[in-house]
Design an enzyme around this catalytic site. Structure first.
Site, mmCIF file in Angstrom:
data_model
loop_
_atom_site.group_PDB
_atom_site.id
_atom_site.type_symbol
_atom_site.label_atom_id
_atom_site.label_comp_id
_atom_site.label_asym_id
_atom_site.label_seq_id
_atom_site.Cartn_x
_atom_site.Cartn_y
_atom_site.Cartn_z
ATOM 1 N N HIS A 382 1.026 -1.292 -0.034
ATOM 2 C CA HIS A 382 0.147 -0.629 -0.241
ATOM 3 C C HIS A 382 0.869 1.146 0.279
ATOM 4 C CE1 HIS A 382 -3.756 2.070 -0.149
ATOM 5 N NE2 HIS A 382 -4.010 0.970 1.316
ATOM 6 N N ARG A 383 1.998 1.145 0.334
ATOM 7 C CA ARG A 383 2.976 2.298 0.218
ATOM 8 C C ARG A 383 2.897 3.058 -1.344
ATOM 9 N NH1 ARG A 383 7.934 0.206 3.653
ATOM 10 N NH2 ARG A 383 7.486 -1.489 2.090
#
Length: 408
Positions: A382-383
């Site tokens: 998700h980064r």
């Protein structure tokens, strides 16, 4: 002029390697590019080629772990002087056998059959936990399944030699001793590859991830694969995994956010899809990479996949086979697994878990029909990847599999 052969850096992040055995002996003629020794890294065991042509004048490190850049051998002209310190063998203690005697033991010529069987337990363990054993002893132990940690060496300073392994294998159980009970607990020593798998998977669990799952009608993808097989001449037969590799590569080119690596200094998005294929090899999980998969045909992908998987299962992968991956596919469908979640392969931004193709009832035009369906689950960092980015990628994968002509 003599050339010092140094331990090479075979991959990003490699700091050291373990010399398993030398394929040449001191005094042997060597050609540049010829296999010189076997090196065990945290990813593969591979042959390392000579950097020069000449005579192998000196082996500086017979075996064991060596840092990158350290001199391990010298190649030069016959009779040339060598000014290099050789890594010391295990120190001999008072009363230990002389090197000549140890050499005889390695050749199996010393008549020591009358010697007492070695006591249980290991007196050949260094302070760092590594068992002291000759290369020949290690090779014989690997081939015959003998645990070196259970032997007591009779070489210099307790070093395990080949005869110790052979005697341990041949030693009968003591009279009256009970047979080992069935189902006895087995301790499997961690190999360098298994340690790397454990470390990397543990690191992966620290990454904030999310999963997206979608069902795909595989009717046309299965038909495409059958047509390709029917047209095949020489070469590997395409599989559904090969079709999926091509489809995924095409989808990655449309969704660059997924074809990326996360780094502390920024996110790297790649112009080509280098697709890693998770392979369950005898030495552990490995992920060889099909380079520039978006530019290959499905038959070309099939040939590349067959070669890489064959080398993986024969433990002959090269470091270059594992480098450069931008995305990974893990397929457990052949085991009948319908759906699963694959663990991320950092620094890659995503991995696709592929389940089995099976007939399921689905609704089509208001009617219930049976179709070959497949469930795929995308795990994303998700980064690097937002939910909408991952969803668009899966949307394209589904569209391309259900209508392969869109991707070809």
């Amino acid at each position: 002029m003599a050339t010092e052969i140094k331990l090479p850096r075979l991959g990003q992040g490699m700091e050291s390697g373990t010399i398993v055995k030398w394929l040449k002996s001191e005094g042997d003629a060597v050609k540049k590019g010829e296999p010189l020794y076997e090196l065990d890294t945290d990813k593969v065991t591979q042959e390392v080629e000579a950097d020069a042509t000449g005579v192998l004048l000196k082996i500086a490190v017979q075996e064991g772990e060596v840092p990158v850049g350290q001199t391990v051998a010298v190649i030069g002209e016959q009779g040339e002087e060598v000014a290099i310190e050789v890594a010391p063998e295990e120190p001999q203690t008072e009363g230990s056998r002389a090197p000549e005697r140890d050499a005889e033991r390695e050749r199996g010529t010393e008549a020591s059959a009358q010697a007492e069987p070695p006591p249980s337990g290991n007196g050949a363990t260094r302070s760092d936990g590594r068992v002291k054993a000759s290369p020949l002893a290690r090779r014989i132990a690997r081939e015959r399944g003998v645990d070196l940690a259970q032997l007591r060496g009779t070489g210099p300073d307790g070093r395990i030699v080949a005869e110790d392994v052979e005697r341990a294998e041949a030693s009968p159980a003591p009279a009256g001793a009970a047979a080992a009970p069935a189902g006895e607990v087995e301790i499997v020593p961690l190999t360098s590859i298994r340690k790397t798998i454990a470390r990397r998977l543990t690191e992966a669990w620290t990454v904030p991830v999310f999963q997206l799952t979608i069902d795909v009608d595989m009717t046309r993808a299965v038909a495409l694969r059958e047509q390709l097989v029917a047209r095949m001449g020489d070469g590997a037969k395409p599989t559904l995994s090969d079709v999926l590799t091509k489809i995924s590569a095409s989808a990655l080119m449309r969704n660059r956010a997924v074809n990326a690596h996360y780094g502390e200094d920024g996110i790297t998005r790649f112009p080509t899809a280098n697709v890693g294929i998770a392979v369950a090899a005898p030495q552990g999980l490995v992920v060889p990479v099909i380079q520039r998969a978006e530019s290959l045909t499905i038959p070309e992908i099939a040939d590349a996949r067959a070669e890489l998987v064959g080398r993986a299962r024969d433990n002959k992968l090269r470091q270059g086979d594992l480098d450069g991956g931008t995305f990974t596919i893990s397929n457990l469908g052949m085991f009948g697994v319908q759906q699963f979640i694959a663990v991320l392969n950092p620094p890659q931004a995503a991995i696709l878990a592929v389940g089995s193709v099976e007939d399921r009832p689905v609704a089509r035009d208001g009617e219930v029909v049976v179709r070959p369906m497949m469930t795929v689950t995308l795990t994303c960092d998700h980064r690097t990847v937002d939910g909408a980015d991952g969803a668009r990628f899966l949307e394209d994968v589904k569209a391309f599999l259900e209508e392969p002509g869109l991707a070809l």
